[in-house]
Design a protein around this motif. Sequence first.
Motif, PDB file in Angstrom:
ATOM      1  N   TYR A 177       0.956  -1.210   0.045  1.00 12.89           N
ATOM      2  CA  TYR A 177      -0.108   0.144   0.002  1.00 12.89           C
ATOM      3  C   TYR A 177       0.969   1.069  -0.004  1.00 12.89           C
ATOM      4  N   LYS A 178       0.149   2.401   0.033  1.00 12.46           N
ATOM      5  CA  LYS A 178       0.869   3.646  -0.128  1.00 12.46           C
ATOM      6  C   LYS A 178       2.409   3.837   0.906  1.00 12.46           C
ATOM      7  N   ASN A 179       1.849   3.603   2.322  1.00  8.29           N
ATOM      8  CA  ASN A 179       2.754   3.756   3.320  1.00  8.29           C
ATOM      9  C   ASN A 179       3.385   2.407   3.953  1.00  8.29           C
ATOM     10  N   PHE A 180       2.923   1.267   3.599  1.00  2.00           N
ATOM     11  CA  PHE A 180       2.900   0.055   4.204  1.00  2.00           C
ATOM     12  C   PHE A 180       2.617  -1.274   3.557  1.00  2.00           C
ATOM     13  N   GLN A 181       3.300  -2.335   4.044  1.00  2.00           N
ATOM     14  CA  GLN A 181       2.909  -3.577   3.463  1.00  2.00           C
ATOM     15  C   GLN A 181       2.220  -4.452   4.454  1.00  2.00           C
ATOM     16  N   ALA A 182       1.145  -5.361   3.742  1.00  2.00           N
ATOM     17  CA  ALA A 182       0.432  -6.132   4.741  1.00  2.00           C
ATOM     18  C   ALA A 182       0.618  -7.467   4.307  1.00  2.00           C
ATOM     19  N   ILE A 183       1.092  -8.547   5.279  1.00  2.21           N
ATOM     20  CA  ILE A 183       0.988  -9.970   4.976  1.00  2.21           C
ATOM     21  C   ILE A 183      -0.314 -10.512   5.364  1.00  2.21           C
TER      22      ILE A 183
END
Length: 254
Positions: free
Chosen positions: A162-168
């Motif tokens: 995403y714009k400012n982060f990553q999700a697992i």
Amino acid sequence: MSNDIFNILAPYYDQIMNRVQYDKWKQTLVATQKIMGIGEDRPVQHLDIACGTGTLIHRLSKHGWNSIGTDISPAMLYTAKDNYPDSQFLVSDMRFIPFRSHFDIISCLFDSINFLLDEEDIYRSINSMAFALKNEGVLYFDCVTEQMVKQYYNNTKWKENYKNFQAIWESAYNEDTKIATLSILIQGKGWSIVRQRLYPLEIYLSAIKEAGLTLLACVDAHTWNYPTPKTVRVDFVCSKEPSDTLINRFRELL
């Protein structure tokens, strides 16, 4: 707020769920308003249960609706109030709604009812919703099916940027308990773990009947035809002491 399962997820929820079709739900609710003949002389009195970050309420406010959003998660409502400071939000459990005979329309969407892991809680929540409706009021809720979980969330793992982060994301499904677990790691923040239970449609239909509601529609959410074994989401529309006119108008809609 330590027991709030959305404590970590809430500030990121809108970015993660940016593909959710809020406009479809809004259109169905506005169509319901027109069928009910409400809105010309007064605003619709509306309760959105499990309202999350308030997106649906915000969209309905543009149609002049008087909405209250409730959610069991303080973190989600904190984000909702930050997003939409002029809207009304209240921390509340859908099994014990603190209103009686107050609303024209109640919505409970995005498979929120599947978060109830005890079958008896399905009955409690729909009964509570029925008490909160005015006579001739309409309840619109949806659920996901086992087909959806097996098709999309059956022991899979993936990453999203995403714009400012990553999700697992990690998913698991127990076919014996019918409980699906979705674990989401927000990079640098920690895990959010949510669980849903998949119920046969007969449970919802039984709860609707036991609550004294009249079923107006039980349909595939994507086609609004009758559900099939391939259906992944089901829409339910029911009413409290509906008039014959309201019943006939919904039949025409279907």
